[in-house]
Design an enzyme around this catalytic site. Structure first.
Site, mmCIF file in Angstrom:
data_model
loop_
_atom_site.group_PDB
_atom_site.id
_atom_site.type_symbol
_atom_site.label_atom_id
_atom_site.label_comp_id
_atom_site.label_asym_id
_atom_site.label_seq_id
_atom_site.Cartn_x
_atom_site.Cartn_y
_atom_site.Cartn_z
ATOM 1 N N TYR A 1 0.827 -1.201 0.000
ATOM 2 C CA TYR A 1 0.000 0.000 0.000
ATOM 3 C C TYR A 1 0.865 1.255 0.000
ATOM 4 O O TYR A 1 2.078 1.190 0.224
ATOM 5 C CB TYR A 1 -0.960 0.004 1.199
ATOM 6 N N ARG B 1 8.378 4.075 -4.466
ATOM 7 C CA ARG B 1 8.437 3.053 -3.414
ATOM 8 C C ARG B 1 7.431 1.935 -3.692
ATOM 9 O O ARG B 1 7.715 0.757 -3.447
ATOM 10 C CB ARG B 1 8.170 3.673 -2.042
ATOM 11 N N ARG C 1 -8.183 -20.720 -1.651
ATOM 12 C CA ARG C 1 -7.108 -20.358 -0.730
ATOM 13 C C ARG C 1 -5.968 -21.342 -0.885
ATOM 14 O O ARG C 1 -6.170 -22.556 -0.782
ATOM 15 C CB ARG C 1 -7.615 -20.376 0.718
ATOM 16 N N LYS D 1 6.471 -2.134 1.923
ATOM 17 C CA LYS D 1 5.312 -1.541 2.590
ATOM 18 C C LYS D 1 4.097 -2.450 2.429
ATOM 19 O O LYS D 1 3.219 -2.217 1.576
ATOM 20 C CB LYS D 1 5.049 -0.131 2.026
ATOM 21 N N GLU E 1 11.865 2.115 14.531
ATOM 22 C CA GLU E 1 11.025 3.224 14.062
ATOM 23 C C GLU E 1 9.755 3.262 14.891
ATOM 24 O O GLU E 1 9.554 2.432 15.782
ATOM 25 C CB GLU E 1 10.708 3.063 12.568
ATOM 26 N N LEU F 1 11.028 0.982 7.328
ATOM 27 C CA LEU F 1 10.441 1.473 6.085
ATOM 28 C C LEU F 1 11.218 2.712 5.633
ATOM 29 O O LEU F 1 11.578 3.555 6.453
ATOM 30 C CB LEU F 1 8.966 1.848 6.293
HETATM 31 N N1 PMP Z 1 7.683 3.632 9.159
HETATM 32 C C1 PMP Z 1 6.527 2.935 9.186
HETATM 33 C C2 PMP Z 1 6.507 1.628 9.884
HETATM 34 C C3 PMP Z 1 5.373 3.458 8.570
HETATM 35 O O1 PMP Z 1 4.223 2.748 8.606
HETATM 36 C C4 PMP Z 1 5.428 4.718 7.955
HETATM 37 C C5 PMP Z 1 4.195 5.337 7.340
HETATM 38 N N2 PMP Z 1 3.641 4.554 6.363
HETATM 39 C C6 PMP Z 1 6.648 5.407 7.939
HETATM 40 C C7 PMP Z 1 7.757 4.828 8.545
HETATM 41 C C8 PMP Z 1 6.776 6.756 7.288
HETATM 42 O O2 PMP Z 1 6.818 6.628 5.882
HETATM 43 P P1 PMP Z 1 6.285 7.811 4.943
HETATM 44 O O3 PMP Z 1 7.068 9.026 5.326
HETATM 45 O O4 PMP Z 1 6.611 7.353 3.569
HETATM 46 O O5 PMP Z 1 4.833 7.949 5.218
#
Ligand code: PMP
Length: 287
Positions: free
Chosen positions: A33, A52, A101, A151, A183, A207
């Site tokens: 996503y 991305r 499935r 993602k 994070e 991410l």
């Molecule tokens: N880390 C994680 C785990 C996230 O879910 C997100 C937001 N989707 C981010 C970092 C920040 O990424 P972005 O700046 O691309 O929204």
């Protein structure tokens, strides 16, 4: 008012949009996503999100939906049809459904990916009151899978982390692995010491935030020092300031970590300045 959403080529009222119960996004979280912010009806950092997305798909051998080249047009059409001023556009692509499935991937020759987009209206998105008071975070163990650079929609643990934080009277959680912060549950994490911003380096552990890339570029342009390295919660609690970044929160100051106030417990000057710069530059570059 009912939203108009997009599903596999059609713009539909949200109540009429349907996806198969056999869809692998639903059964196996076999889906990726993106979330793109919208300010004044224009898309923020759109090329970064698209790049991305392309990488997430290729890392998972997932087919691009036929409409991939048209994604910008679909985003714009959803903004128009929903009269969206400030908010977000959520996009999800799943590996689709072959009507049953099975752990084995379906044949991409015969199974089309599912493409879904919808808008979320957030009037005043750039003036969120939390940005003025800052947020409180707590540390939790990071028990997610090892490819956090992709993602995917496997968001159960980040969602649980947010709930653990809320129950503890905080706003969000920072996840910790082998003693170092990876994070936030839905954002990248930073601490500030003097004129130096510290944030974990890119790897499969986190991410690769689109907002992170923009904010670090803007920080360097503003003559701030940037150190990309891991840091501990202990170092964070002793920092001058802290903040998080994400597409929907932009730059959000952190004023408390595990009950310890940073500085005087109000948003610090570096986070405040970076938020201003990011929002201003992003509005200018929005498409
Ligand atoms: N880390 C994680 C785990 C996230 O879910 C997100 C937001 N989707 C981010 C970092 C920040 O990424 P972005 O700046 O691309 O929204």
């Amino acid at each position: 008012m009912s939203r108009t959403v997009y599903v596999n080529g059609d713009y539909l009222p949200e109540t009429e949009a349907k996806v198969s119960i056999f869809d692998r996004g639903f059964l196996m979280a076999d889906a990726v996503y993106e979330v793109t912010s919208v300010l004044d009806g224009r898309l923020i950092d759109f090329p970064g999100h698209l790049a991305r997305l392309e990488r997430s798909l290729s890392e998972l051998d997932m087919k691009k939906p036929a409409a991939f080249d048209e994604l910008l047009e679909i985003h714009r059409e959803l903004v128009r049809r929903n009269d969206l001023g400030d908010g977000m556009i959520y996009l999800q692509i799943t590996r689709g459904s072959d009507g049953d499935r099975d752990f084995v991937f379906p044949d991409p020759e015969t199974t089309e990916p599912t493409l879904v987009l919808f808008t979320q209206s957030k009037p005043g998105l750039a003036d969120h009151p939390a940005a003025k008071r800052g947020i409180k975070v707590i540390g939790i163990e990071d028990i997610r899978w090892g490819r956090r650079d992709i993602k995917t929609v496997q968001l159960l643990y980040p969602s649980m982390g947010k709930m653990i934080a809320k129950r503890a009277g905080a706003d969000d959680a920072w996840m910790v692995e082998d003693g170092f912060v990876t994070e936030g549950t839905s954002n990248n994490a930073y601490i500030v010491r003097g004129n130096t911003i510290v944030t974990r380096q890119l790897s499969t552990d986190i991410l690769h935030g689109i907002t992170r890339a923009a904010v670090l570029r803007m920080a360097r342009e503003a003559q701030m020092q940037v150190e990309e390295r891991p840091f501990t919660l202990e170092e964070a609690r002793a920092a001058d300031e802290a903040f998080v970044t994400s597409a929907s929160a932009f730059v959000m100051p952190v004023v408390e970590i595990d009950g310890v106030a940073l500085g005087d417990g109000t948003p610090g000057p570096v986070a405040t300045r970076l938020r201003e710069i990011y929002i201003e530059e992003s509005r200018k570059a929005a498409i």
